[in-house]
Motif scaffolding. Sequence first.
Motif, PDB file in Angstrom:
ATOM      1  N   VAL A 193      76.541  25.238  47.679  1.00  0.00           N
ATOM      2  CA  VAL A 193      75.806  24.009  47.399  1.00  0.00           C
ATOM      3  C   VAL A 193      74.418  24.035  48.028  1.00  0.00           C
ATOM      4  O   VAL A 193      73.457  23.500  47.467  1.00  0.00           O
ATOM      5  N   TYR A 194      74.282  24.667  49.189  1.00  0.00           N
ATOM      6  CA  TYR A 194      72.984  24.659  49.869  1.00  0.00           C
ATOM      7  C   TYR A 194      71.966  25.588  49.213  1.00  0.00           C
ATOM      8  O   TYR A 194      70.779  25.527  49.521  1.00  0.00           O
ATOM      9  N   MET A 195      72.414  26.441  48.263  1.00  0.00           N
ATOM     10  CA  MET A 195      71.489  27.345  47.591  1.00  0.00           C
ATOM     11  C   MET A 195      71.263  26.987  46.128  1.00  0.00           C
ATOM     12  O   MET A 195      70.132  26.969  45.654  1.00  0.00           O
ATOM     13  N   LEU A 196      72.342  26.730  45.370  1.00  0.00           N
ATOM     14  CA  LEU A 196      72.200  26.490  43.930  1.00  0.00           C
ATOM     15  C   LEU A 196      71.759  25.047  43.692  1.00  0.00           C
ATOM     16  O   LEU A 196      72.393  24.111  44.183  1.00  0.00           O
ATOM     17  N   PRO A 197      70.703  24.842  42.925  1.00  0.00           N
ATOM     18  CA  PRO A 197      70.106  23.502  42.854  1.00  0.00           C
ATOM     19  C   PRO A 197      70.759  22.541  41.869  1.00  0.00           C
ATOM     20  O   PRO A 197      70.536  21.337  41.969  1.00  0.00           O
ATOM     21  N   LYS A 332      84.242  47.291  50.970  1.00  0.00           N
ATOM     22  CA  LYS A 332      84.907  47.073  52.259  1.00  0.00           C
ATOM     23  C   LYS A 332      84.244  45.976  53.084  1.00  0.00           C
ATOM     24  O   LYS A 332      84.507  45.845  54.270  1.00  0.00           O
ATOM     25  N   LEU A 333      83.379  45.194  52.463  1.00  0.00           N
ATOM     26  CA  LEU A 333      82.669  44.159  53.209  1.00  0.00           C
ATOM     27  C   LEU A 333      83.605  43.009  53.552  1.00  0.00           C
ATOM     28  O   LEU A 333      84.503  42.653  52.778  1.00  0.00           O
ATOM     29  N   GLY A 334      83.384  42.411  54.713  1.00  0.00           N
ATOM     30  CA  GLY A 334      84.118  41.220  55.086  1.00  0.00           C
ATOM     31  C   GLY A 334      83.576  40.010  54.348  1.00  0.00           C
ATOM     32  O   GLY A 334      82.517  40.064  53.713  1.00  0.00           O
ATOM     33  N   SER A 335      84.297  38.898  54.441  1.00  0.00           N
ATOM     34  CA  SER A 335      83.894  37.702  53.701  1.00  0.00           C
ATOM     35  C   SER A 335      82.517  37.201  54.135  1.00  0.00           C
ATOM     36  O   SER A 335      81.719  36.769  53.292  1.00  0.00           O
ATOM     37  N   LEU A 336      82.216  37.283  55.430  1.00  0.00           N
ATOM     38  CA  LEU A 336      80.911  36.824  55.902  1.00  0.00           C
ATOM     39  C   LEU A 336      79.800  37.711  55.354  1.00  0.00           C
ATOM     40  O   LEU A 336      78.752  37.209  54.921  1.00  0.00           O
ATOM     41  N   GLU A 337      79.998  39.023  55.349  1.00  0.00           N
ATOM     42  CA  GLU A 337      78.989  39.929  54.796  1.00  0.00           C
ATOM     43  C   GLU A 337      78.781  39.685  53.305  1.00  0.00           C
ATOM     44  O   GLU A 337      77.640  39.721  52.811  1.00  0.00           O
ATOM     45  N   ILE A 338      79.878  39.453  52.596  1.00  0.00           N
ATOM     46  CA  ILE A 338      79.761  39.177  51.161  1.00  0.00           C
ATOM     47  C   ILE A 338      78.950  37.906  50.934  1.00  0.00           C
ATOM     48  O   ILE A 338      78.067  37.852  50.068  1.00  0.00           O
ATOM     49  N   GLU A 339      79.235  36.864  51.714  1.00  0.00           N
ATOM     50  CA  GLU A 339      78.499  35.610  51.569  1.00  0.00           C
ATOM     51  C   GLU A 339      77.018  35.799  51.859  1.00  0.00           C
ATOM     52  O   GLU A 339      76.156  35.275  51.146  1.00  0.00           O
ATOM     53  N   GLN A 340      76.702  36.552  52.910  1.00  0.00           N
ATOM     54  CA  GLN A 340      75.294  36.746  53.263  1.00  0.00           C
ATOM     55  C   GLN A 340      74.571  37.615  52.240  1.00  0.00           C
ATOM     56  O   GLN A 340      73.405  37.343  51.903  1.00  0.00           O
ATOM     57  N   ASN A 341      75.251  38.646  51.724  1.00  0.00           N
ATOM     58  CA  ASN A 341      74.646  39.448  50.656  1.00  0.00           C
ATOM     59  C   ASN A 341      74.391  38.598  49.421  1.00  0.00           C
ATOM     60  O   ASN A 341      73.347  38.720  48.761  1.00  0.00           O
ATOM     61  N   ARG A 342      75.370  37.751  49.112  1.00  0.00           N
ATOM     62  CA  ARG A 342      75.198  36.845  47.967  1.00  0.00           C
ATOM     63  C   ARG A 342      73.987  35.948  48.169  1.00  0.00           C
ATOM     64  O   ARG A 342      73.146  35.798  47.272  1.00  0.00           O
ATOM     65  N   ASP A 343      73.870  35.356  49.358  1.00  0.00           N
ATOM     66  CA  ASP A 343      72.752  34.454  49.624  1.00  0.00           C
ATOM     67  C   ASP A 343      71.418  35.188  49.584  1.00  0.00           C
ATOM     68  O   ASP A 343      70.409  34.653  49.109  1.00  0.00           O
ATOM     69  N   ASP A 344      71.390  36.426  50.087  1.00  0.00           N
ATOM     70  CA  ASP A 344      70.153  37.208  50.045  1.00  0.00           C
ATOM     71  C   ASP A 344      69.710  37.437  48.605  1.00  0.00           C
ATOM     72  O   ASP A 344      68.511  37.388  48.289  1.00  0.00           O
ATOM     73  N   CYS A 345      70.676  37.685  47.727  1.00  0.00           N
ATOM     74  CA  CYS A 345      70.345  37.886  46.311  1.00  0.00           C
ATOM     75  C   CYS A 345      69.815  36.592  45.696  1.00  0.00           C
ATOM     76  O   CYS A 345      68.843  36.608  44.932  1.00  0.00           O
ATOM     77  N   TYR A 346      70.436  35.470  46.046  1.00  0.00           N
ATOM     78  CA  TYR A 346      69.946  34.190  45.532  1.00  0.00           C
ATOM     79  C   TYR A 346      68.533  33.910  46.037  1.00  0.00           C
ATOM     80  O   TYR A 346      67.677  33.420  45.286  1.00  0.00           O
ATOM     81  N   VAL A 347      68.288  34.218  47.306  1.00  0.00           N
ATOM     82  CA  VAL A 347      66.952  33.997  47.859  1.00  0.00           C
ATOM     83  C   VAL A 347      65.920  34.807  47.079  1.00  0.00           C
ATOM     84  O   VAL A 347      64.871  34.282  46.670  1.00  0.00           O
ATOM     85  N   ALA A 348      66.204  36.080  46.869  1.00  0.00           N
ATOM     86  CA  ALA A 348      65.251  36.938  46.161  1.00  0.00           C
ATOM     87  C   ALA A 348      65.021  36.442  44.737  1.00  0.00           C
ATOM     88  O   ALA A 348      63.887  36.402  44.252  1.00  0.00           O
ATOM     89  N   GLY A 352      61.528  34.853  43.312  1.00  0.00           N
ATOM     90  CA  GLY A 352      60.884  35.435  42.140  1.00  0.00           C
ATOM     91  C   GLY A 352      60.662  34.399  41.058  1.00  0.00           C
ATOM     92  O   GLY A 352      59.584  34.341  40.444  1.00  0.00           O
ATOM     93  N   LEU A 353      61.652  33.562  40.794  1.00  0.00           N
ATOM     94  CA  LEU A 353      61.506  32.517  39.789  1.00  0.00           C
ATOM     95  C   LEU A 353      60.491  31.468  40.230  1.00  0.00           C
ATOM     96  O   LEU A 353      59.753  30.928  39.401  1.00  0.00           O
ATOM     97  N   ARG A 354      60.429  31.194  41.529  1.00  0.00           N
ATOM     98  CA  ARG A 354      59.439  30.242  42.035  1.00  0.00           C
ATOM     99  C   ARG A 354      58.017  30.738  41.760  1.00  0.00           C
ATOM    100  O   ARG A 354      57.137  29.971  41.378  1.00  0.00           O
ATOM    101  N   SER A 355      57.776  32.019  41.952  1.00  0.00           N
ATOM    102  CA  SER A 355      56.422  32.550  41.750  1.00  0.00           C
ATOM    103  C   SER A 355      55.969  32.416  40.307  1.00  0.00           C
ATOM    104  O   SER A 355      54.771  32.378  40.028  1.00  0.00           O
TER     105      SER A 355
END
Length: 535
Positions: A193-197, A332-348, A352-355
């Motif tokens: 919720v904190y990432m997807l608008p 083999k990523l843990g749940s926290l790593e998966i969440e952070q990787n997911r968020d990093d992709c959303y940020v990028a 990009g869409l913002r620009s």
Amino acid sequence: MSLPVFEQGCFSATVLGGNDLGGVHHLRGYGEWDCGRAEPAWTGEVKVMSKRWLRTVGLLGGGVIGGGWAARFVLNGVDVRLHDPAPGAIEGVQQQLANARRAYRRLTRLALPPEGRLSVATSVADAVQGVELVQESAPERLDLKQQLLAAASRAAAPETLICSSTSGLRPSLLQVEMDRPERFLVAHPFNPVYMLPLVELCGGERTAPEALERAAEIYRGLGMHPLVVRKEVDGFIANRLQEAMWREALWLVHDNLATVQEVDDAIRYSFGLRRAIMGPFRIAGGGDGMRRFMQQWGPMLKWPWSKLTEVPELTDAFLDKLAQQADDRGEKLGSLEIEQNRDDCYVALLQGLRSQGYGAGETVALWEQGLREANFQIDDGCGPLRMPPAQMPSDWLDSNGHVNESRYLQLFSEATGTLERYVGIDSEYRSRCGAFYTVETHLFHLGELHAGDRAQVLTQVLGAQDKRLHVFHVLTREADQKPVAMSEQMLIHVDASSRRSAPVRGEVRERLLELAERHAKLPRPERVGASIRQR
């Protein structure tokens, strides 16, 4: 886009030195050239952010969705009272809040408001008393949600807006036992919720139209994109679309036509990216284009390509197949790593869409404009203008481990843009009168910035004439007087119609001259007029 034409007749650009201490950059531009500063690619309009704001929210449920709501509220300066009797609920919410802080630091460098306070409420009544909004995010059980919402409606103030995060239950079913059901609606978000608008707003039979309008204004102020569902329907809009694709994905695996990996790859490497920019109905040519498209491709919808309404039985064998293929990926990523990787992709993706000013990126731009306006206290009346501090993200680093040289120029460019807004150069002035374009820049490297540093630009106007603006920037760490870098810039005012240099007009001219007169009393920076010296 036509480019401005200046009175001079040539252009030259020189970049001397690197990011070593004491390096200097010198850029000069004349002639038929866009001499604007390095700004984000998108220069379109951003609507003014809603001014209606929240102080406190009552949150019922702190699972994946509730925790995401808590993070979005808290990081936007809203106090949250959380009620969730499940063991470990507060710890889960704290982890989502930590994830959101990390993601927001990467998403924007603008200063967020002071964080709201997260507190635990021991009952529904304790959570909803004295709040402006109640957000229910309990498990997807009709009886449980009806009970919670009825209790909240009895305990909350009459004017409190009450919203449910349900992903598919009709609001008319949820509001049957509520007091004052006219203030209730569905506000369905997406994870995280904190990432997807997107937040889908859907009213029930007894929901007042004003409640939908008020909710849209509130969620827009949180950096979200409210989408009002025009007619009450199970699953609303986005989930009905999602489920159609999900059913077909299950059939492809069930019938051994594709593996889990192949289905995921087919989406994420093709239309998954496209759908972040445009929906299925954004077709070139307007109505004529839509007609031609449907005439060409519409008949194929009758072909037996998919099983849109049939769902395979979720037998043990089929579930085993899905699980085995997921294991075969070797992740083999843990749940926290998966969440952070997911968020990093959303940020990028969002950056990009913002620009480009597209889709969800426009929502980020709108949110940032609100943050920028909230931090627009740059003038104390006696010293240089103090730009809002910005935190240095990790992706700004170069191979030496400190902030890349191009980012200093970006920070100074943004400071000049803030100066222009301060003197009144807004979108109306740009379209009617013109704007300043940079024709010469000297950049001095005196120190280093690293990831996590909070930096601030101090701007002094050295001179303002009819057509020219002469400024000097000093970049420091926040609360530190030692300069990290400096920049001297000369700008020329360009007329919006002729695209040639022209005098500054109206109140902008008056404010510039007043600011230049005030700054003339400040000490003149030592490096003004400096250039590369050969020793």
